[in-house]
Motif scaffolding. Structure first.
Motif, PDB file in Angstrom:
ATOM      1  N   TYR A  90      -4.780  12.124  51.678  1.00 44.97           N
ATOM      2  CA  TYR A  90      -3.411  12.292  52.042  1.00 44.97           C
ATOM      3  C   TYR A  90      -2.931  12.306  52.881  1.00 44.97           C
ATOM      4  O   TYR A  90      -3.752  13.090  54.252  1.00 44.97           O
ATOM      5  N   THR A  91      -1.658  11.908  53.625  1.00 53.22           N
ATOM      6  CA  THR A  91      -1.093  12.033  54.880  1.00 53.22           C
ATOM      7  C   THR A  91       0.080  12.051  54.891  1.00 53.22           C
ATOM      8  O   THR A  91       0.448  12.879  53.460  1.00 53.22           O
ATOM      9  N   ARG A  92       1.409  12.694  55.831  1.00 56.99           N
ATOM     10  CA  ARG A  92       1.998  13.028  55.105  1.00 56.99           C
ATOM     11  C   ARG A  92       3.232  12.295  54.485  1.00 56.99           C
ATOM     12  O   ARG A  92       3.191  10.478  54.963  1.00 56.99           O
ATOM     13  N   PRO A  93       4.457  12.754  54.182  1.00 59.66           N
ATOM     14  CA  PRO A  93       4.963  14.052  53.981  1.00 59.66           C
ATOM     15  C   PRO A  93       3.873  14.577  52.809  1.00 59.66           C
ATOM     16  O   PRO A  93       3.662  14.042  52.424  1.00 59.66           O
ATOM     17  N   VAL A  94       4.390  15.757  52.466  1.00 57.44           N
ATOM     18  CA  VAL A  94       3.889  16.504  51.370  1.00 57.44           C
ATOM     19  C   VAL A  94       4.293  16.157  50.698  1.00 57.44           C
ATOM     20  O   VAL A  94       3.610  15.943  49.552  1.00 57.44           O
ATOM     21  N   GLU A  95       5.272  16.103  49.935  1.00 53.72           N
ATOM     22  CA  GLU A  95       6.179  15.636  48.823  1.00 53.72           C
ATOM     23  C   GLU A  95       6.843  13.698  49.111  1.00 53.72           C
ATOM     24  O   GLU A  95       7.528  13.626  49.908  1.00 53.72           O
ATOM     25  N   TYR A  96       6.119  13.240  47.898  1.00 56.97           N
ATOM     26  CA  TYR A  96       6.745  11.596  48.217  1.00 56.97           C
ATOM     27  C   TYR A  96       7.107  11.290  46.722  1.00 56.97           C
ATOM     28  O   TYR A  96       6.102  11.378  45.927  1.00 56.97           O
ATOM     29  N   ARG A  97       8.272  10.983  46.069  1.00 57.35           N
ATOM     30  CA  ARG A  97       8.522  10.567  44.768  1.00 57.35           C
ATOM     31  C   ARG A  97       7.752  11.505  43.988  1.00 57.35           C
ATOM     32  O   ARG A  97       7.757  10.564  42.751  1.00 57.35           O
ATOM     33  N   GLY A  98       8.053  13.415  44.029  1.00 57.66           N
ATOM     34  CA  GLY A  98       8.052  14.086  43.105  1.00 57.66           C
ATOM     35  C   GLY A  98       6.536  13.944  43.238  1.00 57.66           C
ATOM     36  O   GLY A  98       5.662  15.439  42.469  1.00 57.66           O
ATOM     37  N   LEU A  99       5.390  13.510  44.040  1.00 63.01           N
ATOM     38  CA  LEU A  99       3.962  14.053  44.294  1.00 63.01           C
ATOM     39  C   LEU A  99       3.636  14.434  45.309  1.00 63.01           C
ATOM     40  O   LEU A  99       4.363  14.118  46.620  1.00 63.01           O
ATOM     41  N   THR A 100       3.026  16.102  44.957  1.00 64.90           N
ATOM     42  CA  THR A 100       2.766  16.636  45.890  1.00 64.90           C
ATOM     43  C   THR A 100       1.020  16.838  46.965  1.00 64.90           C
ATOM     44  O   THR A 100      -0.106  16.180  45.839  1.00 64.90           O
ATOM     45  N   VAL A 101       1.088  16.815  47.409  1.00 60.89           N
ATOM     46  CA  VAL A 101      -0.672  16.426  47.782  1.00 60.89           C
ATOM     47  C   VAL A 101      -0.777  18.426  48.028  1.00 60.89           C
ATOM     48  O   VAL A 101      -0.659  19.206  47.351  1.00 60.89           O
ATOM     49  N   PRO A 102      -2.173  17.610  47.019  1.00 57.75           N
ATOM     50  CA  PRO A 102      -2.733  19.117  46.758  1.00 57.75           C
ATOM     51  C   PRO A 102      -3.092  20.457  47.277  1.00 57.75           C
ATOM     52  O   PRO A 102      -2.812  20.171  48.130  1.00 57.75           O
ATOM     53  N   GLU A 103      -2.451  21.544  46.903  1.00 57.47           N
ATOM     54  CA  GLU A 103      -2.232  22.748  46.993  1.00 57.47           C
ATOM     55  C   GLU A 103      -4.063  23.078  48.669  1.00 57.47           C
ATOM     56  O   GLU A 103      -3.207  23.532  50.060  1.00 57.47           O
ATOM     57  N   VAL A 104      -5.033  22.819  48.168  1.00 58.62           N
ATOM     58  CA  VAL A 104      -5.915  23.468  48.450  1.00 58.62           C
ATOM     59  C   VAL A 104      -6.494  21.843  50.138  1.00 58.62           C
ATOM     60  O   VAL A 104      -6.607  22.752  50.954  1.00 58.62           O
ATOM     61  N   LEU A 105      -5.664  21.188  50.163  1.00 58.64           N
ATOM     62  CA  LEU A 105      -5.914  20.053  51.360  1.00 58.64           C
ATOM     63  C   LEU A 105      -5.544  21.450  52.558  1.00 58.64           C
ATOM     64  O   LEU A 105      -4.990  21.025  53.788  1.00 58.64           O
ATOM     65  N   ARG A 106      -3.893  21.874  51.948  1.00 56.42           N
ATOM     66  CA  ARG A 106      -3.106  22.463  53.125  1.00 56.42           C
ATOM     67  C   ARG A 106      -3.626  24.022  53.273  1.00 56.42           C
ATOM     68  O   ARG A 106      -2.951  24.769  54.235  1.00 56.42           O
ATOM     69  N   SER A 107      -4.935  24.283  53.080  1.00 56.93           N
ATOM     70  CA  SER A 107      -5.160  25.930  52.951  1.00 56.93           C
ATOM     71  C   SER A 107      -5.828  26.127  54.063  1.00 56.93           C
ATOM     72  O   SER A 107      -5.587  27.046  54.220  1.00 56.93           O
ATOM     73  N   GLY A 108      -6.393  24.910  54.984  1.00 54.27           N
ATOM     74  CA  GLY A 108      -7.403  25.522  55.606  1.00 54.27           C
ATOM     75  C   GLY A 108      -8.272  25.389  55.901  1.00 54.27           C
ATOM     76  O   GLY A 108      -8.960  25.846  56.299  1.00 54.27           O
ATOM     77  N   ASN A 109      -8.465  26.327  54.356  1.00 48.98           N
ATOM     78  CA  ASN A 109     -10.096  26.996  53.911  1.00 48.98           C
ATOM     79  C   ASN A 109     -11.325  25.689  53.801  1.00 48.98           C
ATOM     80  O   ASN A 109     -10.866  25.059  52.521  1.00 48.98           O
ATOM     81  N   HIS A 110     -12.170  25.396  54.710  1.00 43.84           N
ATOM     82  CA  HIS A 110     -12.539  24.064  55.105  1.00 43.84           C
ATOM     83  C   HIS A 110     -13.992  23.803  53.727  1.00 43.84           C
ATOM     84  O   HIS A 110     -14.240  23.040  53.477  1.00 43.84           O
ATOM     85  N   ALA A 111     -14.260  25.755  53.078  1.00 47.21           N
ATOM     86  CA  ALA A 111     -15.227  25.739  52.409  1.00 47.21           C
ATOM     87  C   ALA A 111     -14.290  25.112  50.721  1.00 47.21           C
ATOM     88  O   ALA A 111     -15.230  24.022  50.594  1.00 47.21           O
ATOM     89  N   GLU A 112     -13.597  25.926  50.595  1.00 48.28           N
ATOM     90  CA  GLU A 112     -12.431  24.737  50.050  1.00 48.28           C
ATOM     91  C   GLU A 112     -12.404  23.905  49.395  1.00 48.28           C
ATOM     92  O   GLU A 112     -12.964  22.945  48.943  1.00 48.28           O
ATOM     93  N   ILE A 113     -12.133  23.276  50.780  1.00 50.08           N
ATOM     94  CA  ILE A 113     -11.918  21.725  50.710  1.00 50.08           C
ATOM     95  C   ILE A 113     -13.145  20.398  50.784  1.00 50.08           C
ATOM     96  O   ILE A 113     -13.008  19.993  49.960  1.00 50.08           O
ATOM     97  N   ASP A 114     -13.930  21.611  50.939  1.00 46.95           N
ATOM     98  CA  ASP A 114     -15.670  20.712  51.301  1.00 46.95           C
ATOM     99  C   ASP A 114     -15.367  20.934  49.278  1.00 46.95           C
ATOM    100  O   ASP A 114     -15.576  19.598  49.093  1.00 46.95           O
ATOM    101  N   ARG A 115     -15.779  22.132  48.294  1.00 48.63           N
ATOM    102  CA  ARG A 115     -15.661  21.683  47.160  1.00 48.63           C
ATOM    103  C   ARG A 115     -14.637  20.938  46.323  1.00 48.63           C
ATOM    104  O   ARG A 115     -15.468  20.516  45.652  1.00 48.63           O
ATOM    105  N   TRP A 116     -13.800  20.785  46.703  1.00 51.10           N
ATOM    106  CA  TRP A 116     -12.912  20.056  46.210  1.00 51.10           C
ATOM    107  C   TRP A 116     -13.330  18.907  46.253  1.00 51.10           C
ATOM    108  O   TRP A 116     -12.875  17.225  45.384  1.00 51.10           O
ATOM    109  N   ARG A 117     -12.732  17.990  47.049  1.00 53.56           N
ATOM    110  CA  ARG A 117     -13.033  16.834  47.544  1.00 53.56           C
ATOM    111  C   ARG A 117     -14.784  16.549  47.215  1.00 53.56           C
ATOM    112  O   ARG A 117     -14.683  15.059  46.360  1.00 53.56           O
ATOM    113  N   HIS A 118     -15.568  17.181  46.621  1.00 50.95           N
ATOM    114  CA  HIS A 118     -17.190  16.652  46.326  1.00 50.95           C
ATOM    115  C   HIS A 118     -16.515  16.439  44.822  1.00 50.95           C
ATOM    116  O   HIS A 118     -17.256  15.802  44.519  1.00 50.95           O
ATOM    117  N   GLU A 119     -16.188  17.266  44.119  1.00 54.40           N
ATOM    118  CA  GLU A 119     -15.704  17.625  42.425  1.00 54.40           C
ATOM    119  C   GLU A 119     -14.867  16.537  42.765  1.00 54.40           C
ATOM    120  O   GLU A 119     -15.639  15.453  41.246  1.00 54.40           O
TER     121      GLU A 119
END
Ligand code: 4HQ
Length: 221
Positions: A177-206
């Motif tokens: 995903y890239t900007r904007p955070v919302e496009y036509r009602g669809l938002t970028v998953p919260e975890v990717l904007r959290s700054g928690n890189h361990a969480e981001i890596d886990r989410w991406r792997h899943e």
């Protein structure tokens, strides 16, 4: 690395001058030479194809212009000579990485019903297919091979681009995903904007696992 492409339709290869392939050539990391097979024919009418022995539909590319062209561009057989054809072994990322180690590749593009078998038997090292479907010629497969091999030449991509991609860990790539955070009602998953890189890596792997299970379960076996 040098890639020499032998074809009856050299005008198709202007596409390789754009984007990352174009930049790699301007930087001197990749040299692409497109050679018109027709300029090597010894036929008085410049013919490069003829009817198939035994009958059947379409035309077959003659061995002589192909043999003369290959011997002209690679007289001492220093290059790896590849014929693109659906009859070949199927290309995969592992083989792409191995081919990127070669100094020079010669890519033979067949058109019509293919080339005289003697051109393959006498001059070709390896027959490769880009997938189980039939095209009108080997020109697009030659461009596909050139593109995916060039990515592994030092300095063509940033090293990180080669790590996080589909297949590098045997899985399909997670969604981006890239900007904007919302496009036509669809938002970028919260975890990717959290700054928690361990969480981001886990989410991406899943995500990668789920996508691979859905589209390419064969890759998990
Ligand atoms: N063709 N992977 C037939 C392909 C092909 C493919 C190229 C069409 C060769 C004679 N090449 N000509 N799929 O379909 O590499």
């Amino acid at each position: 690395m040098k890639i020499i492409i032998l074809t009856l339709f050299p005008e198709m290869f202007t596409a390789l001058g754009a984007s990352i392939m174009g930049r790699a050539q301007k930087a001197g990391k990749l040299e692409i030479e497109v050679v018109d097979i027709r300029s090597y024919t010894e036929d008085k009418h410049q013919k490069c194809d003829d009817y198939p022995f035994g009958g059947g539909a379409g035309m077959v590319m003659m061995a002589q212009p192909i043999g003369s062209a290959i011997e002209a561009v690679d007289p001492n057989h220093k290059a790896r000579r590849i014929y693109l054809s659906p009859k070949g072994r199927r290309l995969d990322q592992e083989h792409v990485i191995a081919l990127a180690e070669e100094e020079t590749l010669v890519l033979l593009c067949g058109h019509y019903e293919g080339v005289d078998q003697r051109a393959i038997d006498l001059f070709i090292d390896e027959e490769l297919s880009i997938g189980d479907y039939v095209l009108t010629g080997g020109e697009l497969p030659a461009m596909v091979l050139t593109d995916c091999v060039a990515r592994y030449i030092d300095g063509v991509l940033s090293p990180a681009s080669l790590v996080d991609e589909s297949f590098s860990d045997g899985l399909l790539e997670y969604p981006q995903y890239t900007r904007p955070v919302e496009y036509r009602g669809l938002t970028v998953p919260e975890v990717l904007r959290s700054g928690n890189h361990a969480e981001i890596d886990r989410w991406r792997h899943e995500q990668a696992l789920a996508l691979t299970r859905k589209h390419r379960p064969d890759l998990l076996k």
